[in-house]
Motif scaffolding. Sequence first.
Motif, short mmCIF file in Angstrom:
data_model
loop_
_atom_site.label_atom_id
_atom_site.label_comp_id
_atom_site.label_asym_id
_atom_site.label_seq_id
_atom_site.Cartn_x
_atom_site.Cartn_y
_atom_site.Cartn_z
N VAL A 68 85.47 -47.82 -20.96
CA VAL A 68 85.04 -49.07 -20.31
C VAL A 68 86.14 -49.50 -19.35
O VAL A 68 87.29 -49.66 -19.73
N ARG A 69 85.77 -49.70 -18.07
CA ARG A 69 86.77 -50.03 -17.06
C ARG A 69 86.77 -51.50 -16.68
O ARG A 69 87.78 -52.04 -16.24
N CYS A 70 85.63 -52.15 -16.84
CA CYS A 70 85.54 -53.54 -16.40
C CYS A 70 84.37 -54.21 -17.11
O CYS A 70 83.35 -53.56 -17.37
N VAL A 71 84.50 -55.48 -17.45
CA VAL A 71 83.43 -56.27 -18.08
C VAL A 71 83.37 -57.62 -17.38
O VAL A 71 84.40 -58.22 -17.06
N LYS A 72 82.16 -58.09 -17.16
CA LYS A 72 81.98 -59.41 -16.53
C LYS A 72 80.86 -60.14 -17.24
O LYS A 72 79.78 -59.59 -17.46
N MET A 73 81.10 -61.39 -17.63
CA MET A 73 80.07 -62.21 -18.24
C MET A 73 79.42 -63.12 -17.19
O MET A 73 80.07 -63.50 -16.21
N TYR A 74 78.18 -63.46 -17.43
CA TYR A 74 77.48 -64.39 -16.55
C TYR A 74 76.40 -65.10 -17.36
O TYR A 74 76.21 -64.81 -18.55
N GLY A 75 75.68 -66.01 -16.70
CA GLY A 75 74.64 -66.76 -17.40
C GLY A 75 75.19 -67.63 -18.50
O GLY A 75 74.62 -67.68 -19.59
N GLN A 76 76.34 -68.30 -18.22
CA GLN A 76 76.99 -69.17 -19.20
C GLN A 76 77.34 -68.43 -20.49
O GLN A 76 77.24 -68.97 -21.59
N GLY A 77 77.76 -67.18 -20.33
CA GLY A 77 78.19 -66.40 -21.47
C GLY A 77 77.08 -65.77 -22.27
O GLY A 77 77.33 -65.20 -23.34
N LYS A 78 75.84 -65.82 -21.77
CA LYS A 78 74.72 -65.25 -22.52
C LYS A 78 74.50 -63.77 -22.19
O LYS A 78 73.84 -63.06 -22.94
N TYR A 79 75.05 -63.33 -21.06
CA TYR A 79 74.86 -61.95 -20.63
C TYR A 79 76.19 -61.37 -20.18
O TYR A 79 77.13 -62.09 -19.84
N ALA A 80 76.26 -60.05 -20.17
CA ALA A 80 77.46 -59.36 -19.70
C ALA A 80 77.04 -58.07 -19.02
O ALA A 80 75.98 -57.50 -19.32
N ILE A 81 77.87 -57.63 -18.11
CA ILE A 81 77.66 -56.34 -17.45
C ILE A 81 78.97 -55.58 -17.53
O ILE A 81 80.05 -56.16 -17.38
N SER A 82 78.89 -54.29 -17.82
CA SER A 82 80.08 -53.48 -18.01
C SER A 82 80.01 -52.23 -17.15
O SER A 82 78.93 -51.69 -16.90
N ALA A 83 81.16 -51.79 -16.68
CA ALA A 83 81.27 -50.56 -15.90
C ALA A 83 82.13 -49.58 -16.67
O ALA A 83 83.12 -49.97 -17.31
N SER A 84 81.76 -48.30 -16.59
CA SER A 84 82.43 -47.29 -17.39
C SER A 84 82.73 -46.05 -16.56
O SER A 84 82.15 -45.83 -15.49
N LYS A 85 83.62 -45.23 -17.07
CA LYS A 85 83.92 -43.96 -16.43
C LYS A 85 82.76 -42.96 -16.53
O LYS A 85 82.82 -41.90 -15.93
N ASP A 86 81.74 -43.30 -17.32
CA ASP A 86 80.57 -42.41 -17.39
C ASP A 86 79.62 -42.62 -16.22
O ASP A 86 78.49 -42.14 -16.22
N CYS A 87 80.08 -43.39 -15.20
CA CYS A 87 79.32 -43.63 -13.96
C CYS A 87 78.10 -44.51 -14.18
O CYS A 87 77.11 -44.40 -13.44
N THR A 88 78.12 -45.36 -15.17
CA THR A 88 76.99 -46.26 -15.41
C THR A 88 77.46 -47.70 -15.46
O THR A 88 78.60 -48.00 -15.81
N LEU A 89 76.52 -48.60 -15.10
CA LEU A 89 76.65 -50.02 -15.37
C LEU A 89 75.61 -50.35 -16.43
O LEU A 89 74.47 -49.88 -16.36
N ARG A 90 75.99 -51.15 -17.38
CA ARG A 90 75.05 -51.55 -18.43
C ARG A 90 75.10 -53.06 -18.57
O ARG A 90 76.18 -53.66 -18.62
#
Length: 1397
Positions: free
Chosen positions: A748-770
């Motif tokens: 996991v290279r980066c994580v960002k929360m949004y929606g007042q902490g209800k959601y998160a998006i993560s970026a990984s070295k596996d070339c995916t965003l989740r």
Amino acid sequence: MEHGLLNMCHGDGDQGVTIFLREIRDLNKHILDECNLPMVDRQEDGCLDMEAQNFLTSLKVRITDNHPKLLKVHFVQWSQDLVNPKNRAHAKYLKELGEQFIATVNHQILERLRHQTEGNQMLGPFFQELHHHMTQCKDKCRVFCGREELLSRIGKNIVANDGTNHSPLVVFGPPGVGKTALMCKISENIQNFLGQKTVLVLRLLGTSQASSNICVLLNSICFQVCLAYGLPLPPARVMAVYSGALQFFQDLLFMVSRRNVESLVLILDAVGELNSIYGAKGLMWLPKKCPPKVHLILSACSTESGILKTIQKMVTSSEAYFEMKSLSVEQGQKMIELLLASVKRKLSPAQRDVLWASLPECGHPLRLKLAFDEAQRWASYTLPVSLATTAQQAMHQFCARLEEIHGQVLVSHVLGYIVTARFGLLEAELKDVLSLDDEVLMEVYQEWTPPSKDVLRFPPLLWVRLRRDLGDCLVKRPADGFMLLGLAHRLLTEVVKERYLSGQEKTKRHHLLTEFFTGAWSQGIKKPMILPLLGKPMNFDRKVAPQPLWFSDTVANLRKLSELPSHLANSGCTEELKKDVLGNMDWISCRVLSSGITSMLEDFALCAEHIDCPELGLIRDAIQLSRPTMERALCMDKSIFYTEILTRLSSFSSLYPSLIGQLCHQCMRWFNAYPHPILIPLYGFLLPPGGPLRETLTGYHKGITAIEWSSNNKLLIVGSQNGVLVAWSMQEQESQVVHILTGHTGEVRCVKMYGQGKYAISASKDCTLRTWNLLSGKEKYVIWNGVSAGPRESHFCCLHVDEKNKVVYSASGSKVNAWNLETAEAIFHIVGVARDPWLWATVFPSSSGIVTVSKEGLVSTWEAHTGKSRSKNYLSSIKEDTLTSGVSLQKQGRIVVGSKSGSLYLISLQGSSLLEKVPSAVQLLVVSEDESLLAAGFGKHVRVFLADSKGFHRFMATDLEHENIVEAAVIGPDNNVIVTASLDAFIQVWSLSEQGTLLEIFDAMGTPVNMLACCGNTLVSASRDSSSFRVWDLAYTRKHKLSSPFLDRTGCAAVSHNGNYVYFPKIGDKNKITVWDSVEGEDHDILEASNEVRCLEVAEQMKLLFAGLISGTVLVFPLNSRQDVMCIPPPEAKKAVKCMALSRGEERLVIAYDNIVLVMDIRPEDPHPVIDGPTYTFYTQLPATISSIAALTNYRVVYGMTNGEVFIYECAKSKVSPLEAPQGRVTCLEVSHKEQWAVSSSEEALLYLWDLELCKWKHMLSFESAFYQGIQCVCFSKDDKYVYSGLKDQSILVWHVSDGSLLAVQFVCTTVNKIISTADGFIATTRHGHLIRERFHCPQPRSVSFDPLKNIKATCTIKTKKQEEILMVVRKQPGDSKREEEKQDSPHKISQVCVVL
């Protein structure tokens, strides 16, 4: 006898066997005379049965010949009335036999428990738990009707989902509707559904202790699945932590799925019965999706709206829910008929009419079962009255009937005790408790007196009758390794509480259970009572079982440990609770060692609502802080735990003498009585509770790579190297795992929360965003980002979420991608130049622009909506420079970047400008939340800037300094502090309001701190090299006046006056020496030096302080005066002092430079000693330089080199003698007090003991552990018998000089920088800034069987050399495969035994 003991080979059947033999003397003389002897066999005609006598004689002979050691023979003299109870000889024989039998059985049980292997200890409780649930399942399936259609629907759903990802299935309905019976029937039919071999795991939650605790439950499930599939058993260290158990459980489901062989079906009934620990009722442990070949079926009560609503948030598919309703009238009648048939009973027509009339349209299975229980008691001629119409009325009716038969007192007390007990009661415990209950005994003995004047017991026959009439309402459940009595129905429990446990009755039940579990009336202590017929008080022995804490050295009284805290708390015995349980070290250590730290913390939480005591909070926090150290050991170690508690709490002894003072006294008493070598702490030196460190959290993830806070819901997301994200709820009282988010296959290279902490998006070295839903823990969608990072590529990666326009931007390498936040559809892609990757990228929504900055200084701007290029320009003044770091100023619409040359640039959409120049490459940039402060890290320093109209200007005149490269920084709340962290694992807190005053230094687990995150006053520190992170409280208040640590970061502190004063280079100005008063915990003085201080030495007898400077000068300060400072000039200009050493008598001082050594003489004079010389000067051979040195009185010098060589130099003869060289840089040297021995340590983890007369090494000592990092310092004891060594893995070892054996190991949770011996131990300085004062206790003679590494995963190697012959003895720990070949040759290897051949 014939088929068991005598049929086995000699010795095979001996274990656990004892034979008791009674021999009657002179029996043969009378055997033919007496016709009615009851002790011999006779035929029907009265003649002696000779065949039986011969068989008996033969059996005795065979036993005596084959197993003489198993015999316990009792001789009884013949008499006419031998079997008469009044015969004294016979009564004596019976008493001796009974006592011997009890003692023998106790011994056998304890021996079997002592020799149980770890695997058997795990398998025993596991199989008991498995048997319990299987037995319950069989009983529930005995009669099943009316649910065939629902069962078929569930079966079809399971079959349809077997090959796909699917949701868990949920069965719900009101209580008593038959959910448990349906779940059991599903388990019975699961093989028929799937038509193949299936692995089934069934747990009826809440019916046992193990199925009520989520962590224990996950352990049990994982254990069963691993056994069923032939997989390696879960690691105990991983499963001991809830987050580890949860991660292993989820990984295991996917592992089973990938095998694609047998299907796995998990059936968990009544999830609402889980207790609330670890937030289990929040169901965060529940897998959101089941992979192929894995099925999870849950049941929940619909009246518990909270639990069902929680499930509905997790499982959103309506097809996954199956509602259970009441049976129809016909189905209800059929159920009654089947129940009657199962016990071979029939009702008369009149009885049947009464039964149906009492159950109009009642299809509630529990009510039907209660009606059946009542009906089966009817005789054929009985015409019963109407039955209760509801289940609750039926329960009241049931209790009333029991009262009518057995009496209200007995029924209320028996049921009250069972319900009041925390986990239930053993049958033997219940009978003992009833024997202590005066109210019950007075009721029993109203009409007759007890058979004994001294002993008073509750008649067991009365309990047998009541137990029979309780029938199926009384069940046995496993807990604490026993089968405990409990009530089968929750409704019955509620009725018992309503009828029998209101007001003072509940307190009385708890009070008597308290008396029982404390053993107040055991071991012959008589309890007074007035019997109705006697009318006067009498003392009776109630013959109840004693309640020690330990039954043996290894077997704890788990029943007492589990029950007593609850009863003391609920009976109002708060003083006893504080004194005997929560504040008693014997109790605490027994609980922790036998049940784990979590169980002890649960007891504190249980009692918290009944008692308000700040001291108990400190004890609880100290136990919590000890968890990381305890987890380092192979198993719970008592000495480690006592050290942890004593050194964390001793500072509070004087503040709270009655509780903490007594607890510390108990620790010291235990240390003094310890029969083996041990280090005894004399003062506290570990971080105390109530300080800045809140807790250390460990998740089952590898090194941490990303952290992200959400201040809205106090949620922390932690990303790791293996792609797992863990969501933690960071509450003030207790932090716990909320979700474990799996899906990424790369770091996991980066994580960002949004929606007042209800959601998160993560970026990984596996070339995916989740993207993740943090409320449910579900993955929303996956985006193939197409941005990969090779092993050598920069770790730069950033995410930006534009919630207003519903766009997520990802930037990495030389690419920027934009995606729709809701649909995951691609909006645009921007591709830069691969040879010049981007250093930084950011999105400015206010200007609808994207700005990227490359490493070579290319600034590009793009349209945020379309990705179209706006402009491209190079930074004008960068030339051949390279950019190294960046940070975004979102509110200002600007970017700050730093370069390799130390330049800071301010970039905006309008252009760029040079902001500032710092002395070296900028590796770190951070900005405050309001963007008014900017911090730049370069090398070992951090410079702070304040925003102004033109950009930023320097905020403080001086830079903040570390001893190593600064890796992370964060600006605290309200911009009042800045926290910085470096590669030397130090975290420093600086006051911005006081112009950079250093407030605190934290130790970050001995690993470099790469990440810091702050939310309010809570700070989190993490490292790529550790799976643990620490939580700190920046706003903690010093409620207790404790001694503050000294702030030394150099590791060269010196001490004087028995540790009362500490000398070290001042932080921020190493040209000064701080004199720290360790008693008062404050600065005592400041000594001025002419240059940076590199090393310090104290001559205690001469009362001098020597300071070696970077300029090569050595300053000499009198300890008792600031005047008359002496100066020893360097032999050559610009040669820094590397190290210094004093001889034992302090007559000689040696000063070492790179390759030059000065030998000085010290003479005592008035008012101060005089330093002459240099008397001798000698040179060493380059390129290797001197790394450590030691001085002897007779002008001899021992020195070690950076290439690992060790020499001894005789100054008078100008003779140098090489000692046999170890490998690796010599880190420290020390000479014994009698100058017979020297000890050296190297970077290769070796410790050499040298004979200075022979110039040969005698012992080579090595200690290797999973945490080993080398030796930091060593010293000899005052009598030269022992060597104390401080290791970089935060432990202290004690070695024996004569044979090289390892005597003691102690974890101190910090690196020891220097050790100075005292009369009975040593003083040591630590990187925490604490002084360790310890006494070494070594009883003589030493036990041969003692092993200091028994509970430590480590290997100790000792080489002893004598007359050129060497023997190597290796201590091998279980689970360590490095020395397997050596282990095979030594089946009975004993650690630490060193024999010279």
